[in-house]
Scaffold this active site. Structure first.
Site, PDB file in Angstrom:
ATOM      1  CE  LYS A 127      -1.598  -4.049  -9.697  1.00 17.03           C
ATOM      2  NZ  LYS A 127      -2.882  -4.796  -9.782  1.00 17.03           N
ATOM      3  CB  ALA A 165      -3.495  -9.445  -3.725  1.00 17.36           C
ATOM      4  CG  ASP A 166      -1.933  -8.413 -10.289  1.00 16.08           C
ATOM      5  OD1 ASP A 166      -2.694  -7.448 -10.460  1.00 16.08           O
ATOM      6  OD2 ASP A 166      -1.516  -9.117 -11.226  1.00 16.08           O
ATOM      7  CB  THR A 167      -6.014 -12.235  -9.572  1.00  9.61           C
ATOM      8  OG1 THR A 167      -6.108 -12.221  -8.145  1.00  9.61           O
ATOM      9  CG2 THR A 167      -6.544 -13.556 -10.096  1.00  9.61           C
TER      10      THR A 167
END
Length: 210
Positions: A69, A90-92
Site C-alpha cells: 500500500k 497502515a493495515d489491520t
C-alpha cells in the site's frame, strides 16, 4: 521537515487518531478524477493488494500488505506531482491462530467470523509504514482481545447494525462490539487501526515534531 504528512488510508478512524495526537495530515487516496489516474489507481485496488497468500502467517501478511500500500501511495504521490511530505500507511488484520480474518464480504460472512471469535482470544495486528524521502520505517503492533460468548441472536443483531462491514474481523472496538469485549491486552488505538505509540515513534525518528 514538512509541517504535515500524507495519510494513504480511507479509514476515517486513522484520520481521527492522527488528529488526536496533533498530527496535521492530508489524505492521499486513489481517485477517478482523471482517466490516466483512474487507470493507474485500478492497479492499486485494495482488494487485490489484500489477497492472502497460501500459508502466509498473519504478521508477515499484514506487514507485506502495508508495504504494498505504501509503494502504491509513493507512486501516486510522484504521479500527481504533489509537495514533498512523509507518507503514512497502515493495515489491520485479525487472526485466530494462523487463520486471517479480513473484511467480511457480506452479512453472512460477518456472522461466521463473529461466531468463530465468540468466547475466544484472538490477535489484532496492525502494521504501520512511513516513507520520508528515501527512508522507509515500519512498526508492528500486536494486541490480544477476548470476546465473551455471544449467542446467535446477539451476533445477528450486531451484524444488522452494519457496523461489522468494512472492518477486519467483522467488528469495531470503538463501536457496539465493545459490549462483548471481556478483555483487551495491547494497544487500543492499534485495534482501532493505527497504534499511536508506534506511529509517534516513527514520526519522531524522521524528525517530525509532535
Amino acid at each position: 521537515m514538512s509541517a504535515f504528512i500524507y495519510l494513504a488510508s480511507q479509514s476515517p478512524r486513522r484520520s481521527q487518531l492522527l488528529t488526536q495526537i496533533g498530527v496535521r495530515h492530508e489524505l492521499l487516496l486513489p481517485t477517478t478524477a482523471g482517466a490516466e489516474d483512474a487507470v493507474e489507481d485500478l492497479a492499486e485496488d485494495a482488494e487485490a493488494l489484500e489477497a492472502v497468500r497460501p500459508g502466509e502467517a498473519p504478521a508477515r501478511y499484514v506487514q507485506r500488505v502495508t508495504a504494498l500500500k505504501l509503494d502504491a501511495a509513493v507512486a501516486r504521490h510522484a504521479r500527481r506531482g504533489l509537495p514533498e511530505a512523509p507518507i503514512l500507511c497502515a493495515d489491520t488484520t485479525v487472526a485466530l491462530g494462523r487463520h486471517i480474518f479480513g473484511k467480511p464480504a457480506d452479512a453472512a460472512e460477518a456472522e461466521r467470523m463473529l461466531a468463530a471469535l465468540s468466547g475466544r482470544v484472538h490477535r489484532v495486528l496492525t502494521a504501520v509504514a512511513l516513507q520520508a524521502g528515501p527512508r522507509r520505517l515500519a512498526a508492528l503492533s500486536v494486541s490480544r482481545v477476548r470476546f465473551a460468548a455471544m449467542t446467535t441472536a446477539q451476533i445477528a443483531a450486531y451484524v444488522a447494525t452494519g457496523e461489522p462491514l468494512g472492518k477486519a474481523g467483522a467488528y469495531g472496538v470503538q463501536g457496539r462490539a465493545a459490549a462483548f469485549i471481556a478483555q483487551l491486552a495491547g494497544s487500543y488505538s492499534g485495534i482501532m487501526g493505527l497504534p499511536l505509540y508506534e506511529t509517534a515513534q516513527l514520526l519522531r525518528d524522521i524528525g517530525f515534531e509532535l
